[in-house]
Structure formats: structure tokens, C-alpha cells
Design a protein around this motif. Structure first.
Motif, PDB file in Angstrom:
ATOM      1  N   ASN A  12       0.858  -1.172   0.000  1.00 39.30           N
ATOM      2  CA  ASN A  12       0.000   0.000   0.000  1.00 39.30           C
ATOM      3  C   ASN A  12       0.903   1.234   0.000  1.00 39.30           C
ATOM      4  N   THR A  13       1.031   1.871  -1.146  1.00 36.45           N
ATOM      5  CA  THR A  13       1.963   2.999  -1.264  1.00 36.45           C
ATOM      6  C   THR A  13       1.496   4.213  -0.477  1.00 36.45           C
ATOM      7  N   GLY A  14       0.212   4.238  -0.077  1.00 32.86           N
ATOM      8  CA  GLY A  14      -0.292   5.355   0.711  1.00 32.86           C
ATOM      9  C   GLY A  14       0.298   5.380   2.106  1.00 32.86           C
ATOM     10  N   CYS A  15       0.232   4.229   2.803  1.00 31.35           N
ATOM     11  CA  CYS A  15       0.731   4.158   4.180  1.00 31.35           C
ATOM     12  C   CYS A  15       1.985   3.307   4.295  1.00 31.35           C
ATOM     13  N   GLY A  16       2.329   2.575   3.223  1.00 31.32           N
ATOM     14  CA  GLY A  16       3.524   1.746   3.239  1.00 31.32           C
ATOM     15  C   GLY A  16       3.321   0.345   3.782  1.00 31.32           C
ATOM     16  N   ASP A  17       2.106   0.007   4.216  1.00 31.02           N
ATOM     17  CA  ASP A  17       1.853  -1.323   4.769  1.00 31.02           C
ATOM     18  C   ASP A  17       2.009  -2.405   3.702  1.00 31.02           C
ATOM     19  N   GLY A  18       2.443  -3.579   4.154  1.00 35.91           N
ATOM     20  CA  GLY A  18       2.616  -4.709   3.249  1.00 35.91           C
ATOM     21  C   GLY A  18       1.484  -5.714   3.416  1.00 35.91           C
ATOM     22  N   TYR A  19       0.992  -6.243   2.307  1.00 37.08           N
ATOM     23  CA  TYR A  19      -0.052  -7.271   2.312  1.00 37.08           C
ATOM     24  C   TYR A  19       0.462  -8.488   1.549  1.00 37.08           C
ATOM     25  N   ARG A  20       0.097  -9.679   2.026  1.00 37.84           N
ATOM     26  CA  ARG A  20       0.321 -10.896   1.260  1.00 37.84           C
ATOM     27  C   ARG A  20      -0.983 -11.658   1.172  1.00 37.84           C
ATOM     28  N   ILE A  21      -1.304 -12.060  -0.020  1.00 39.52           N
ATOM     29  CA  ILE A  21      -2.513 -12.851  -0.264  1.00 39.52           C
ATOM     30  C   ILE A  21      -2.093 -14.267  -0.647  1.00 39.52           C
ATOM     31  N   TYR A  22      -2.715 -15.255  -0.004  1.00 42.56           N
ATOM     32  CA  TYR A  22      -2.466 -16.668  -0.300  1.00 42.56           C
ATOM     33  C   TYR A  22      -3.767 -17.284  -0.815  1.00 42.56           C
ATOM     34  N   LEU A  23      -3.705 -17.916  -1.968  1.00 44.96           N
ATOM     35  CA  LEU A  23      -4.880 -18.578  -2.535  1.00 44.96           C
ATOM     36  C   LEU A  23      -4.549 -20.030  -2.885  1.00 44.96           C
ATOM     37  N   LYS A  24      -5.476 -20.912  -2.580  1.00 51.14           N
ATOM     38  CA  LYS A  24      -5.384 -22.291  -3.039  1.00 51.14           C
ATOM     39  C   LYS A  24      -6.471 -22.477  -4.085  1.00 51.14           C
ATOM     40  N   VAL A  25      -6.035 -22.573  -5.350  1.00 49.01           N
ATOM     41  CA  VAL A  25      -6.971 -22.627  -6.486  1.00 49.01           C
ATOM     42  C   VAL A  25      -6.972 -24.045  -7.053  1.00 49.01           C
ATOM     43  N   ASN A  26      -8.167 -24.621  -7.232  1.00 48.23           N
ATOM     44  CA  ASN A  26      -8.229 -25.993  -7.751  1.00 48.23           C
ATOM     45  C   ASN A  26      -8.172 -26.020  -9.274  1.00 48.23           C
ATOM     46  N   ASP A  27      -8.250 -27.222  -9.840  1.00 48.76           N
ATOM     47  CA  ASP A  27      -8.092 -27.389 -11.286  1.00 48.76           C
ATOM     48  C   ASP A  27      -9.205 -26.742 -12.090  1.00 48.76           C
ATOM     49  N   THR A  28     -10.333 -26.484 -11.461  1.00 45.98           N
ATOM     50  CA  THR A  28     -11.453 -25.846 -12.168  1.00 45.98           C
ATOM     51  C   THR A  28     -11.411 -24.322 -12.045  1.00 45.98           C
ATOM     52  N   GLY A  29     -10.384 -23.806 -11.343  1.00 48.28           N
ATOM     53  CA  GLY A  29     -10.238 -22.364 -11.212  1.00 48.28           C
ATOM     54  C   GLY A  29     -10.986 -21.749 -10.050  1.00 48.28           C
ATOM     55  N   LEU A  30     -11.509 -22.598  -9.145  1.00 48.48           N
ATOM     56  CA  LEU A  30     -12.204 -22.077  -7.970  1.00 48.48           C
ATOM     57  C   LEU A  30     -11.250 -21.993  -6.784  1.00 48.48           C
ATOM     58  N   VAL A  31     -11.445 -20.982  -5.963  1.00 52.58           N
ATOM     59  CA  VAL A  31     -10.605 -20.784  -4.780  1.00 52.58           C
ATOM     60  C   VAL A  31     -11.108 -21.677  -3.650  1.00 52.58           C
ATOM     61  N   GLU A  32     -10.305 -22.660  -3.271  1.00 51.14           N
ATOM     62  CA  GLU A  32     -10.688 -23.561  -2.190  1.00 51.14           C
ATOM     63  C   GLU A  32     -10.374 -22.964  -0.819  1.00 51.14           C
ATOM     64  N   ASP A  33      -9.340 -22.142  -0.749  1.00 57.88           N
ATOM     65  CA  ASP A  33      -8.964 -21.532   0.520  1.00 57.88           C
ATOM     66  C   ASP A  33      -8.253 -20.214   0.239  1.00 57.88           C
ATOM     67  N   ALA A  34      -8.335 -19.292   1.188  1.00 57.57           N
ATOM     68  CA  ALA A  34      -7.700 -17.980   1.037  1.00 57.57           C
ATOM     69  C   ALA A  34      -7.277 -17.473   2.405  1.00 57.57           C
ATOM     70  N   SER A  35      -6.102 -16.867   2.456  1.00 59.19           N
ATOM     71  CA  SER A  35      -5.623 -16.280   3.702  1.00 59.19           C
ATOM     72  C   SER A  35      -4.763 -15.070   3.373  1.00 59.19           C
ATOM     73  N   TYR A  36      -4.268 -14.404   4.411  1.00 61.49           N
ATOM     74  CA  TYR A  36      -3.464 -13.198   4.203  1.00 61.49           C
ATOM     75  C   TYR A  36      -2.543 -12.998   5.391  1.00 61.49           C
ATOM     76  N   THR A  37      -1.536 -12.178   5.208  1.00 62.28           N
ATOM     77  CA  THR A  37      -0.743 -11.622   6.296  1.00 62.28           C
ATOM     78  C   THR A  37      -0.552 -10.144   5.981  1.00 62.28           C
ATOM     79  N   THR A  38      -0.330  -9.356   6.995  1.00 57.36           N
ATOM     80  CA  THR A  38      -0.164  -7.918   6.790  1.00 57.36           C
ATOM     81  C   THR A  38       0.614  -7.294   7.927  1.00 57.36           C
TER      82      THR A  38
END
Length: 264
Positions: free
Chosen positions: A33-59
Motif C-alpha cells: 500500500n503505497t499510501g501508508c507503506g503497509d505490506g499485504y500478502r494474499i495466499y490462494l489455493k486454487v483448484n483445477d477448475t479455477g475455484l478458490v478452495e482456501d484464502a488467507s493473508y498476512t499484513t
């Protein structure tokens, strides 16, 4: 004007909903986030059909950032990439409505999720062989007794004790190192670009000739630390009372961290 749901806000922050590194994610995306400088990480587990089975983040962000990212990752579960690309801050706020002065947080969370979709489509996600977990770092330190020259890019070492550890010459750009103890640690010549030392104990640490461009040191204890000839730029953040450390350091131009190489 809507009243924010403080009980839900507190519950999400207390439980850290979806806040975690995901070992089996096939998308790991980094967003700053260039406004405040905070860092985000997005984690996605995507299956073979392109659907997101799981999602998480750190910040490294505050409570509002945590809520926004929690809602974004909660929304992502079970959705397709097309669904995520179509997500808007307005849709996200159907899950949690932010105060008027905090509307930038859902906007940033949506931007981070869109970046994750882009990384999925273009292959820009952090590859598995380059993902460094805290467990791997601790095992490496136990095995060899130091972390000199180690590739620790984007590692998360929050709330750990690394007092006296030798990190000299290590690659630690984009690392999450907040609230960790590094008393007397050696970071000489290390690449620390865009890393976060918020709230860390850096008493007596050695940063001589380290690269601290776009690094955040807000709230860090730096008594007795050596910053001689370390690089800094306009993105290097310290508390007002600590700005004297810049007298020891070398200033670099903003173009050096805005390009892809600078935030590698």
C-alpha cells in the motif's frame, strides 16, 4: 451515516480471521500500500477448475487493514477468478461497512486481491521453491549456526528471538520482521529493501552498508545500533525522534525503489 460494528471489528481482530501463511497455496502474491507503506500478502489455493478452495493473508497493517483483508479473503473462498476480478470495494463492504475516513482500507484489500488474480494469470506468484517459511529459517539457523548470505526474501519472522544472529549479506527484501528481537544481530551488507521492522528490538544491531530503502522502522528500539553507510530513501520510515540515524547513512533516489528491481 452508518455506525461501524465495533463488536465485529474486535472479533475479527481478536480471532485474526484468515490471518496465516498457507503452506499449500498455489498463489502467493505481494502488495504494498503505497499510501501508508503497509505490506499485504494474499495466499490462494486454487483448484483445477479455477475455484478458490482456501484464502488467507498476512499484513503489517493496523486493525482496519486486518478487517478489510479478512473480508476479502473470506469473500474469495469458493469464488472463481472472474468473480474476484469483478470484486469492488462496495461489494466488500456488504460484509463489513467501514467508516467514511477508512474507505481506503477496503479499496486496498480489493487491489491486493486483484493483484493476486493477476499473478495467477501471468505466473507472477512467488514460486514454491522461493517461499521461505519461519520453520525453514529456524532449521537452517539450527543446522549452520548463522544466516549469512541466506535467501530469506519475503520471510515472516514476527515475534521471534534472533538476538546476536549473523544475517550479514542476507537477502531479506520484503521481509516481515516486526515485534521481533534482534539485539546485537549483524545485518551488515544485507538487502533489507521494503522490509518491516516495526516494533522490533534492534538495540546494538549492525546495519553497516545494509540496504534500507523503503524499510519501516517505526516503533523500533535502535539504541546503540550502527547505521554507518546504510542506504535509505524517501520511503525509509523512522520515528521523528530517530531521524538522526540518517546522518550516518547514504541517501538514494526514489527511482531505485519504485522500479521492479528495487522491490524485487
Amino acid at each position: 451515516m452508518a455506525v461501524m460494528d465495533f463488536a465485529k471489528y474486535k472479533e475479527i481482530n481478536d480471532q485474526r480471521l484468515n490471518y496465516r501463511e498457507m503452506e499449500d497455496a498455489n498463489v502467493v502474491s505481494y502488495y504494498r500500500n503505497t499510501g501508508c507503506g503497509d505490506g499485504y500478502r494474499i495466499y490462494l489455493k486454487v483448484n483445477d477448475t479455477g475455484l478458490v478452495e482456501d484464502a488467507s493473508y498476512t499484513t503489517t497493517g493496523c486493525g482496519f487493514g486486518i478487517v478489510a483483508l479478512a473480508m476479502a479473503t473470506e469473500y474469495a473462498k469458493g469464488k472463481s477468478m472472474a468473480d474476484l476480478k469483478a470484486l469492488t470495494p462496495g461489494t466488500l463492504e456488504t460484509l463489513f461497512e467501514f467508516p467514511e475516513r477508512r474507505k481506503n482500507y477496503p479499496q486496498s484489500a480489493v487491489a491486493a486481491l486483484h493483484k493476486a488474480v493477476e499473478d495467477w494469470e501471468t505466473g507472477g506468484s512467488v514460486p514454491p521453491e522461493k517461499r521461505v517459511t519461519k520453520a525453514k529459517v529456524l532449521e537452517l539457523l539450527k543446522t549452520q549456526g548463522h544466516l549469512r548470505g541466506a535467501d530469506l526474501s519475503s520471510v515472516m519472522l514476527e515475534k521471534e528471538n534472533f538476538d546476536g544472529v549473523d544475517f550479514s549479506g542476507a537477502k531479506m527484501n520484503n521481509a516481515f520482521l516486526q515485534n521481533t528481537s534482534f539485539v546485537g544481530a549483524n545485518f551488515s551488507g544485507a538487502n533489507l529493501k521494503a522490509s518491516f521492522f516495526n516494533g522490533a528490538d534492534l538495540t546494538g544491531a549492525n546495519f553497516q552498508e545494509a540496504d534500507l530503502r523503503f524499510t519501516k522502522l517505526a516503533g523500533a528500539k535502535i539504541e546503540g545500533a550502527n547505521f554507518k553507510d546504510a542506504l535509505y530513501d524517501i520511503g525509509t520510515r523512522v520515528d521523528q525522534k530517530q531521524i538522526g540515524i540518517f546522518d550516518q547513512m547514504k541517501k538514494a533516489g526514489k527511482d531505485l525503489y519504485l522500479n521492479s528491481e528495487g522491490l524485487e
